[in-house]
Scaffold this motif. Structure first.
Motif, mmCIF file in Angstrom:
data_model
loop_
_atom_site.group_PDB
_atom_site.id
_atom_site.type_symbol
_atom_site.label_atom_id
_atom_site.label_comp_id
_atom_site.label_asym_id
_atom_site.label_seq_id
_atom_site.Cartn_x
_atom_site.Cartn_y
_atom_site.Cartn_z
ATOM 1 N N ASN A 52 36.443 -15.891 59.747
ATOM 2 C CA ASN A 52 35.916 -14.820 60.613
ATOM 3 C C ASN A 52 34.647 -15.225 61.340
ATOM 4 N N ASN A 53 34.315 -16.508 61.307
ATOM 5 C CA ASN A 53 33.043 -16.947 61.896
ATOM 6 C C ASN A 53 33.259 -17.939 63.031
ATOM 7 N N ILE A 54 32.206 -18.132 63.798
ATOM 8 C CA ILE A 54 32.268 -19.067 64.933
ATOM 9 C C ILE A 54 30.956 -19.852 64.999
ATOM 10 N N ALA A 55 30.969 -20.925 65.796
ATOM 11 C CA ALA A 55 29.742 -21.723 65.960
ATOM 12 C C ALA A 55 28.841 -21.079 67.004
ATOM 13 N N THR A 56 27.541 -21.282 66.826
ATOM 14 C CA THR A 56 26.563 -20.763 67.801
ATOM 15 C C THR A 56 26.075 -21.893 68.702
ATOM 16 N N SER A 57 25.520 -21.501 69.844
ATOM 17 C CA SER A 57 24.762 -22.438 70.668
ATOM 18 C C SER A 57 23.455 -21.727 70.996
ATOM 19 N N VAL A 58 22.404 -22.145 70.334
ATOM 20 C CA VAL A 58 21.115 -21.498 70.544
ATOM 21 C C VAL A 58 20.587 -21.974 71.890
ATOM 22 N N LYS A 59 20.089 -21.054 72.703
ATOM 23 C CA LYS A 59 19.711 -21.461 74.059
ATOM 24 C C LYS A 59 18.487 -20.681 74.523
ATOM 25 N N HIS A 60 17.866 -21.125 75.610
ATOM 26 C CA HIS A 60 18.083 -22.341 76.413
ATOM 27 C C HIS A 60 16.883 -23.206 76.147
ATOM 28 N N TYR A 61 17.094 -24.209 75.332
ATOM 29 C CA TYR A 61 16.030 -25.039 74.754
ATOM 30 C C TYR A 61 15.243 -25.759 75.832
ATOM 31 N N MET A 62 13.991 -25.561 75.984
ATOM 32 C CA MET A 62 13.146 -24.462 75.610
ATOM 33 C C MET A 62 12.113 -24.225 76.689
ATOM 34 N N ALA A 63 11.376 -23.099 76.579
ATOM 35 C CA ALA A 63 10.400 -22.669 77.589
ATOM 36 C C ALA A 63 11.057 -22.348 78.938
ATOM 37 N N TYR A 64 12.363 -22.063 78.886
ATOM 38 C CA TYR A 64 13.111 -21.638 80.076
ATOM 39 C C TYR A 64 12.556 -20.309 80.604
ATOM 40 N N SER A 65 12.016 -19.524 79.672
ATOM 41 C CA SER A 65 11.670 -18.138 79.944
ATOM 42 C C SER A 65 10.307 -17.929 80.582
ATOM 43 N N VAL A 66 9.580 -19.005 80.837
ATOM 44 C CA VAL A 66 8.230 -18.795 81.369
ATOM 45 C C VAL A 66 8.039 -19.488 82.716
ATOM 46 N N PRO A 67 8.969 -19.228 83.668
ATOM 47 C CA PRO A 67 8.793 -19.858 84.981
ATOM 48 C C PRO A 67 7.522 -19.332 85.636
ATOM 49 N N PHE A 68 6.754 -20.211 86.223
ATOM 50 C CA PHE A 68 5.504 -19.798 86.866
ATOM 51 C C PHE A 68 5.774 -18.765 87.955
ATOM 52 N N SER A 69 6.883 -18.939 88.680
ATOM 53 C CA SER A 69 7.197 -18.027 89.794
ATOM 54 C C SER A 69 7.840 -16.729 89.302
ATOM 55 N N GLY A 70 8.268 -16.682 88.071
ATOM 56 C CA GLY A 70 9.005 -15.519 87.570
ATOM 57 C C GLY A 70 10.480 -15.582 87.923
ATOM 58 N N LYS A 71 10.873 -16.522 88.787
ATOM 59 C CA LYS A 71 12.267 -16.608 89.238
ATOM 60 C C LYS A 71 13.058 -17.528 88.303
ATOM 61 N N ASP A 72 14.345 -17.207 88.168
ATOM 62 C CA ASP A 72 15.174 -17.960 87.227
ATOM 63 C C ASP A 72 15.303 -19.426 87.632
ATOM 64 N N ARG A 73 15.331 -20.308 86.644
ATOM 65 C CA ARG A 73 15.562 -21.744 86.849
ATOM 66 C C ARG A 73 14.499 -22.392 87.729
ATOM 67 N N THR A 74 13.256 -21.929 87.589
ATOM 68 C CA THR A 74 12.165 -22.573 88.324
ATOM 69 C C THR A 74 11.159 -23.112 87.299
ATOM 70 N N PRO A 75 10.246 -23.991 87.746
ATOM 71 C CA PRO A 75 9.413 -24.737 86.795
ATOM 72 C C PRO A 75 8.494 -23.889 85.926
ATOM 73 N N ALA A 76 8.333 -24.371 84.689
ATOM 74 C CA ALA A 76 7.380 -23.758 83.760
ATOM 75 C C ALA A 76 6.280 -24.776 83.465
ATOM 76 N N TYR A 77 5.095 -24.280 83.248
ATOM 77 C CA TYR A 77 3.970 -25.143 82.871
ATOM 78 C C TYR A 77 3.409 -24.576 81.579
ATOM 79 N N VAL A 78 3.548 -25.322 80.509
ATOM 80 C CA VAL A 78 3.224 -24.797 79.184
ATOM 81 C C VAL A 78 2.341 -25.805 78.460
ATOM 82 N N SER A 79 1.316 -25.318 77.784
ATOM 83 C CA SER A 79 0.453 -26.243 77.052
ATOM 84 C C SER A 79 1.232 -26.854 75.891
ATOM 85 N N GLU A 80 0.793 -28.032 75.503
ATOM 86 C CA GLU A 80 1.418 -28.732 74.384
ATOM 87 C C GLU A 80 1.378 -27.855 73.121
#
Ligand code: BGC
Length: 768
Positions: free
Chosen positions: A216-244
């Motif tokens: 009754n189970n399936i494999a997962t794919s954890v996504k979207h590795y990583m810092a995808y969610s913090v684009p500087f522009s706020g727009k999807d699939r645009t660059p993120a700048y994140v401190s180390e």
């Protein structure tokens, strides 16, 4: 790095326990299969193509197969994975047919089963007639790990009923940029909450043994590795700048927890972080994920993202160069998804010595291991008859329970809610009568644009209120409507007049505002304010003098500070799924109590955005002397906020130790009492503040633990958290973990207590 420090790192990395325990029998099978494979077959296993190449739905509703395609894809190119739905969900019967055909050719031609993958993102997105749960942002608002797990395990069951063994879930990106169009697919802004909910979902999807995924189970794919969610522009699939420091301490954390929970695959961030497209970032893919965590799972690209390396990101001159960069960085499988020249080009790269045979073998092993773990060799197509609970009333009930716990009461002046039976209610607003907006994107189709008959048997907010309060008491006049054929934020010309007219007969106006469904780039946004028409609708409703209950049904927090004072009550229902209408009606009638909490900071002003763990320096008083420098944080409602029909009091916050060092586990207890008249659930949260951190400006505070409890009126319960001292460590500007000598303030509710670390500990391992 000094010689001694380097040695310490190597020792600790090689001593690390594998994230998923090694199963020698399974490994033997993997090696035997690998040994008999040709280079072409190995590359085929590293390739994933889209279902649209194989079939589409014809005008008569039947599936039309494209002649010769299965043969080209599988017999000739040996492709080992297919994904996606042909534009629209399929019934489980249709999935059994499609996946059955694919497996038949795969087993006959290459003797290796195909792995099919679907975005079953909030329940079974792509299985017609299945259960649709609240989206992840709503599950986060429940602060209830059990509900996150249960939703995933039911989704796994129904996905297996659809013959599919793999989902591209859970999504654990930290939502720290308010306008990003995928906020709602994730578990909010906090790394601890996201990690806990993500790991609970991994266990729900996969079960307890990642080496042997159950029936009754399936494999997962954890996504979207990583810092995808913090684009500087706020727009999807645009660059993120994140401190180390943030990368390691915050963004990596939920991934690490999911991997430790057994996640079998990871999908990569489509965009770049600090200028490097993640798909070619060897450090993040190979060093952090595979080597440091000793993780033997599989890394898949996101949609066409090897192609995007040259067409969008401009880091490669052509496709061949892009493939070389991505595979050498650690990508195991390319979600191509429409062209198979990838197979030919990768083969050339191997023959030219640009990609090593070791790398190809490593990637192929990871794909084969996944297929063995899933039991696909023995049972490539599960039988639908073994899954009688697909889309059952019981599963819908689980979705309703989750929806109830996800809704957040943000304001309730004069206890206007719950509404009494017999109240005359006017329901208005573009979200009042829409299954589309209750569910959001990834619902039957990618963007969640539903045709009117889809999900028609489920209740919208208006329908559920009419059922609960009596249709004679509830009227519906939309006032503002979405243009269902346009972009998600297109609205038709408003029609306010009838709203004011209908309000004359109402005791209360329930204004349902927010957003229509969207995801990814089509959901990009340039102004976080709620739309002008919808704000005007609230003003018009308020001008009638009738009390307003504002329902926010939105994928991200739209700014409403100018109209907030006009509402007596406000409920944020986020994206509660198909059972959301019923759940809301029960809450508004007082049959259930509110217990949802905000999983992100709700902004007040579009240019004053922050998260709850802002830096200490962002909130300081006026400086003495000639210049009155100060800094202040504003928000509409803070992270973790949410009201109830009852009240809770906290008392006697205590710890097992006042002084501690690394290795200690501190017990933190607090007594919580229900001081109101009705039963209620309370999420008890434990925060810490590092009062001085010498290697980086410290965070204002951090969530370290939470527990949701239920209390009858007058009842008191003691909640005890076990807090390992190492949880109070932070990552400095040098990217290393450190637990520093000094004071830490622990907070639960309004209570706090300071405890002290008496010895600094610098961790040699990158993961403590
Ligand atoms: C999305 C992923 C999704 C993939 C496959 C991409 O566009 O970014 O979240 O899993 O498509 O459908």
């Amino acid at each position: 790095m000094t010689g001694i420090a380097l040695m310490a790192t190597l020792v600790s990395a090689s001593a690390a326990v594998p994230a998923i325990p090694r199963d020698n029998k399974l490994e033997k099978k993997v090696e035997e299969t690998l040994a008999r494979m040709t280079l072409e077959e190995k590359i085929g296993q590293m390739t994933e193509l889209a279902i649209d190449l194989i079939c589409h739905r014809g005008p008569d509703g039947k599936l039309v197969y494209h002649p010769g395609m299965l043969d080209s894809i599988i017999s000739k190119y040996k492709v080992g994975s297919i994904l996606n739905a042909p534009q629209h969900s399929l019934t489980p019967e249709e999935w059994n047919e499609v996946i059955g055909k694919i497996q038949e050719v795969s087993m006959r031609e290459i003797g290796i089963p195909c792995i099919y993958g679907l975005d079953q993102n909030h329940g079974v997105t792509y299985s017609t007639g299945g259960t649709l749960f609240p989206q992840n942002i709503s599950l986060a608002a429940t602060f209830n790990r059990e509900l996150a797990k249960e939703s995933a395990s039911i989704t796994a069951y129904e996905t297996k009923a659809s013959a599919c063994p793999w989902t591209y879930s859970p999504t654990v990106d930290l939502v720290r940029v308010a306008s990003w169009p995928r906020v709602w697919e994730n578990f909010g802004e906090d790394p601890y909450l996201s990690g806990e909910m993500g790991a609970a979902q991994v266990r729900g999807f996969q079960g307890d043994n990642p080496n042997k995924i159950g029936k009754n189970n399936i494999a997962t794919s954890v996504k979207h590795y990583m810092a995808y969610s913090v684009p500087f522009s706020g727009k999807d699939r645009t660059p993120a700048y994140v401190s180390e420091a943030d990368l390691r301490e915050k963004h990596f954390e939920p991934y690490k927890k999911c991997i430790e929970a057994g996640a079998l695959t990871v999908m990569v961030n489509s965009a770049s972080v600090n200028g490097i497209p993640t798909h070619i970032n060897k450090r993040l893919l190979t060093d952090w994920l595979k080597d440091e965590l000793q993780w033997d799972g599989m890394i898949v690209t996101d949609w066409s993202d090897i192609n995007n390396l040259y067409s969008r990101e401009k880091v490669a001159r052509n496709k061949k160069e892009a493939i070389k960069m991505a595979i050498n960085a650690g990508i195991d499988m390319a979600m191509e998804p429409y062209q198979w020249d990838y197979c030919t080009l990768l083969k050339e790269l191997v023959e030219e010595g640009e990609v090593s045979m070791e790398r190809i073998d490593d990637a192929t092993r990871r794909v084969l291991r996944l297929k063995y773990r899933l039991g696909l060799f023995e049972n490539p197509v599960p039988q639908l008859k073994d899954y009688p609970e697909f889309g059952s009333a019981k599963n819908a009930e689980a979705a309703r329970r989750a929806a109830v716990e996800s809704m957040i009461l943000l304001k309730n002046d004069g206890d206007i809610l719950p509404l009494k039976k017999g109240t005359k209610i006017l329901v208005t607003g573009p979200n009042a009568n829409s299954m589309r907006s209750l569910n959001g994107g990834w619902t039957i189709t990618w963007q969640g644009k539903l045709s009117p008959e889809e999900l028609a048997e489920k209740n919208t907010i208006y329908e559920a209120l009419a059922n609960t309060f009596g249709s004679e008491n509830v009227s519906y006049v939309p006032g503002v409507t979405y243009n269902e054929n346009g972009g998600y934020n297109d609205e038709n010309a408003p029609d306010f007049e009838p709203v004011a007219e209908a309000a004359k007969n109402a005791d209360v106006i329930v204004v349902c505002v927010g957003e229509n469904s969207y995801t990814e780039t089509p959901g990009n946004l340039s102004d976080l304010n709620l739309s002008a028409n919808q704000k005007e609708l609230v003003r018009i409703a308020a001008a009638t003098g009738k009390p307003i209950v504002m329902i926010l049904n939105e994928g991200r927090a739209r700014v409403i500070s100018d109209i907030e004072p006009l509402a007596a009550a406000i409920v944020d229902i986020l994206l509660p799924g198909s059972e959301g209408g019923d759940a809301l009606a029960m809450l508004m009638a007082g049959e259930e109590n509110f217990s949802g909490r905000l999983p992100y900071t709700y902004p007040r002003d579009v240019n004053s955005l922050s998260t709850y763990d802002y830096k200490a320096s962002e909130q300081v008083g006026t400086m003495a002397g000639a210049y009155d420098y100060n800094a202040s944080i504003t928000n509409q409602w803070p992270f973790g906020y949410g009201l109830s029909y009852t009240t809770f009091e906290y008392g006697n916050l205590r710890t097992s130790k006042d002084k501690f060092v690394d290795g200690d586990v501190i017990s933190v207890s607090v007594d919580v009492t229900n001081t109101g008249n009705v039963a209620g659930k309370e999420t008890v949260m434990l925060y810490s503040t590092d009062l001085v951190a010498s290697r980086i400006v410290p965070d204002n505070r951090r969530l370290r633990a939470f527990e949701k409890i239920e209390l009858a009126p007058g009842q008191t319960r003691t909640v005890t958290f076990k807090l390992p001292a190492s949880e109070l460590a932070y990552v400095g500007h040098d990217g290393k973990w450190i637990l520093e000598e000094g004071d830490f303030r622990l907070t639960a509710g309004k209570l706090s207590k300071v405890i002290s670390c008496t010895q600094t500990k610098e961790y040699a391992s990158p993961n403590k």
